[in-house]
Design a protein around this motif. Structure first.
Motif, PDB file in Angstrom:
ATOM      1  N   CYS A   1       9.399  11.147  32.791  1.00  0.00           N
ATOM      2  CA  CYS A   1       9.460   9.922  31.988  1.00  0.00           C
ATOM      3  C   CYS A   1       8.047   9.340  31.843  1.00  0.00           C
ATOM      4  CB  CYS A   1      10.373   8.902  32.663  1.00  0.00           C
ATOM      5  SG  CYS A   1      10.317   7.266  31.877  1.00  0.00           S
TER       6      CYS A   1
ATOM      7  N   TYR B   1       7.026   6.452  31.034  1.00  0.00           N
ATOM      8  CA  TYR B   1       6.865   5.098  31.583  1.00  0.00           C
ATOM      9  C   TYR B   1       6.718   5.151  33.108  1.00  0.00           C
ATOM     10  CZ  TYR B   1       8.566   4.066  26.899  1.00  0.00           C
ATOM     11  OH  TYR B   1       8.713   4.026  25.533  1.00  0.00           O
TER      12      TYR B   1
ATOM     13  N   CYS C   1       9.125   0.014  35.785  1.00  0.00           N
ATOM     14  CA  CYS C   1       9.873   1.231  36.120  1.00  0.00           C
ATOM     15  C   CYS C   1      10.601   1.058  37.446  1.00  0.00           C
ATOM     16  CB  CYS C   1       8.931   2.438  36.186  1.00  0.00           C
ATOM     17  SG  CYS C   1       9.751   3.922  36.760  1.00  0.00           S
ATOM     18  N   ASN C   2      11.925   1.023  37.364  1.00  0.00           N
ATOM     19  CA  ASN C   2      12.741   0.863  38.582  1.00  0.00           C
ATOM     20  C   ASN C   2      12.620   2.043  39.535  1.00  0.00           C
ATOM     21  OD1 ASN C   2      13.928  -1.622  37.911  1.00  0.00           O
ATOM     22  ND2 ASN C   2      15.402  -0.610  36.555  1.00  0.00           N
TER      23      ASN C   2
ATOM     24  N   CYS D   1      13.088  -1.455  33.487  1.00  0.00           N
ATOM     25  CA  CYS D   1      12.967  -0.104  32.924  1.00  0.00           C
ATOM     26  C   CYS D   1      12.403  -0.206  31.507  1.00  0.00           C
ATOM     27  CB  CYS D   1      14.325   0.591  32.904  1.00  0.00           C
ATOM     28  SG  CYS D   1      14.291   2.141  31.990  1.00  0.00           S
TER      29      CYS D   1
ATOM     30  N   HIS E   1      19.807   0.898  34.566  1.00  0.00           N
ATOM     31  CA  HIS E   1      18.563   0.776  35.353  1.00  0.00           C
ATOM     32  C   HIS E   1      17.614   1.947  35.119  1.00  0.00           C
ATOM     33  CE1 HIS E   1      20.362  -2.559  37.532  1.00  0.00           C
ATOM     34  NE2 HIS E   1      21.470  -1.836  37.583  1.00  0.00           N
ATOM     35  N   CYS E   2      18.118   3.047  34.594  1.00  0.00           N
ATOM     36  CA  CYS E   2      17.259   4.232  34.425  1.00  0.00           C
ATOM     37  C   CYS E   2      17.957   5.291  33.570  1.00  0.00           C
ATOM     38  CB  CYS E   2      16.923   4.836  35.793  1.00  0.00           C
ATOM     39  SG  CYS E   2      15.850   6.285  35.734  1.00  0.00           S
ATOM     40  N   ILE E   3      17.168   5.871  32.653  1.00  0.00           N
ATOM     41  CA  ILE E   3      17.710   6.963  31.819  1.00  0.00           C
ATOM     42  C   ILE E   3      16.768   8.181  31.866  1.00  0.00           C
ATOM     43  CG2 ILE E   3      19.135   5.602  30.230  1.00  0.00           C
ATOM     44  CD1 ILE E   3      16.651   5.645  28.293  1.00  0.00           C
ATOM     45  N   ALA E   4      16.093   8.325  33.010  1.00  0.00           N
ATOM     46  CA  ALA E   4      15.112   9.422  33.112  1.00  0.00           C
ATOM     47  C   ALA E   4      15.787  10.768  33.350  1.00  0.00           C
ATOM     48  CB  ALA E   4      14.142   9.131  34.252  1.00  0.00           C
TER      49      ALA E   4
HETATM   50  S1  SF4 Z   1      13.862   5.633  32.620  1.00  0.00           S
HETATM   51 FE1  SF4 Z   1      13.774   5.538  34.859  1.00  0.00          FE
HETATM   52  S2  SF4 Z   1      11.824   6.523  35.316  1.00  0.00           S
HETATM   53 FE2  SF4 Z   1      11.732   5.913  33.152  1.00  0.00          FE
HETATM   54  S3  SF4 Z   1      10.891   3.825  33.111  1.00  0.00           S
HETATM   55 FE3  SF4 Z   1      13.089   3.607  33.229  1.00  0.00          FE
HETATM   56  S4  SF4 Z   1      13.442   3.406  35.434  1.00  0.00           S
HETATM   57 FE4  SF4 Z   1      11.448   4.312  35.208  1.00  0.00          FE
END
Ligand code: SF4
Ligand SMILES: Cc1cc2nc3c(=O)[nH]c(=O)nc-3n(C[C@H](O)[C@H](O)[C@H](O)COP(=O)(O)OP(=O)(O)OC[C@H]3O[C@@H](n4cnc5c(N)ncnc54)[C@H](O)[C@@H]3O)c2cc1C
Length: 329
Positions: free
Chosen positions: A118, A120, A129-130, A138, A157-160
């Protein structure tokens, strides 16, 4: 430059002892870890180099399984005769990953535990970034660069993505991961080794602090021999998957007796599709059947503007993998 300590334990006991301290990180091939240290994403106080440990063998077990050490290089695994003949999906997945130079350095343990690509996550001090800093938000969720991001297994919270090719094949082979830690040994089915982000994207696997992967085991046939890996990426030389699929079939009298289906490039962990498997069991292989299975595999996909293309792409990739594994392509 951030200073850090370095140690290279000579045996497992010393590695476990060194790994039990906070601020410590393990390093194997270094192809992921050094990258993240250069970017400032990883800032270990001490690096524990695993390369003096004896986990470098590929061996047949008495039960007919294949036991593979955590420090076996990706290239050595891909070209091993037992892997090429009994588990072609794994050889294909490994050879579709990274470049020859990287595969010569990258190890089995490091590939299992590689972190997301990812953009980010890798952009320290600028993007929330969580996964990097729990609770910070995120940036990807409303970001412009989500072409590569997950459509399965994500959360608010996250889509990595989990970026590994090797792990997708391991899921389709029902591999087992062997773990050793301060509290002893355990064996974890690879499908349960990685976890979806939920509210804690910083937790990526079931490993506890100080635990090490010592190796993996591939069970004996029937799943290995009829298997295939298909990967679509932006450039042929080397690139992470936009979508990939591993399929492993056990055919009996022309019918699917059992099957394993896994997807890569589309999910937050190497993604086994029980829905696709269920629609295939007991059926006679055909293009139409495989299309129905692919639709079932993607039915819960959640896209964002910019990655909608992954749904039809992943479906086609999965149909192709099933056709190759089933010998009808
Ligand atoms: S998708 Fe996950 S790894 Fe990417 S910025 Fe969001 S929290 Fe971070
Ligand atoms: C340019 C580039 C392109 C790439 N393309 C692809 C691709 O197309 N497909 C793909 O699948 N991968 C790709 N990769 C990723 C590459 O496969 C991984 O970086 C590699 O597999 C990591 O293995 P390593 O041994 O170098 O791990 P390291 O970098 O040494 O470690 C990675 C992580 O694993 C942990 N670790 C390592 N070994 C153990 C162990 N035994 N027990 C516990 N923890 C451990 C480390 O602490 C670290 O957190 C690419 C990498 C680069 C740099």
């Amino acid at each position: 430059m951030i200073p850090f300590g370095y140690t290279r334990p000579a045996d497992e006991a010393a590695a476990l002892h060194a790994g039990a301290t906070s601020g410590v990180a393990f390093i194997a091939g270094g192809t992921g870890m050094v990258d993240l240290m250069r970017l400032g994403v990883e800032t270990p106080a001490t690096l524990v180099d695993l390369n003096a440990l004896p986990w470098t063998k590929i061996e047949k077990t008495a039960e007919g399984s294949l036991s593979i050490g955590a420090l076996v290089k990706n290239s050595d695994l891909a070209w091993h005769p037992e892997v090429r003949s009994r588990y072609p999906v794994l050889a294909e997945a490994l050879l579709a990953g990274a470049s020859p130079q990287l595969r010569n350095m990258a190890t089995v343990g490091g590939n299992l535990l590689q972190r997301t690509r990812c953009a980010y996550f890798r952009d320290i001090g600028v993007s929330a970034c969580n996964k990097r800093t729990p609770g910070s938000g995120c940036a990807a969720l409303n970001g412009d660069f989500v072409r590569m991001h997950a459509i399965l297994g994500g959360s608010e919270h996250c889509i990595a993505l989990h970026p590994s090719d090797m792990c997708v094949a391991l899921v389709a082979l029902d591999a087992v991961v062997h773990v050793r830690g301060p509290r002893g040994d355990r064996a974890v089915p690879v499908g349960e080794f990685h976890v979806v982000p939920g509210a804690h994207p910083e937790v990526e696997s079931v490993l506890s602090r100080g635990e090490l992967v010592t190796g993996i085991t591939l069970p004996p046939a029937p799943f290995g021999a009829r298997s295939a890996y298909v990967k679509v990426r932006d450039r042929a030389s080397y690139a992470f998957a936009l979508a990939s699929a591993a399929a492993s079939l056990h055919l009996d009298n022309g019918f699917v007796r059992d099957v394993r289906v896994a997807l890569g490039g589309v999910a937050t962990k190497p993604w086994r599709s029980q829905e696709a498997e269920q629609s295939l069991r007991g059926q006679r292989p055909s293009h139409a059947l495989f299309e129905r299975a692919a639709a079932a595999a993607l039915k819960d996909a959640r896209t964002r503007p910019g990655n909608e293309f992954k749904v039809p792409l992943a479906q086609r990739v999965l149909v192709r993998a099933l056709e190759r594994a089933g010998g009808i392509a």
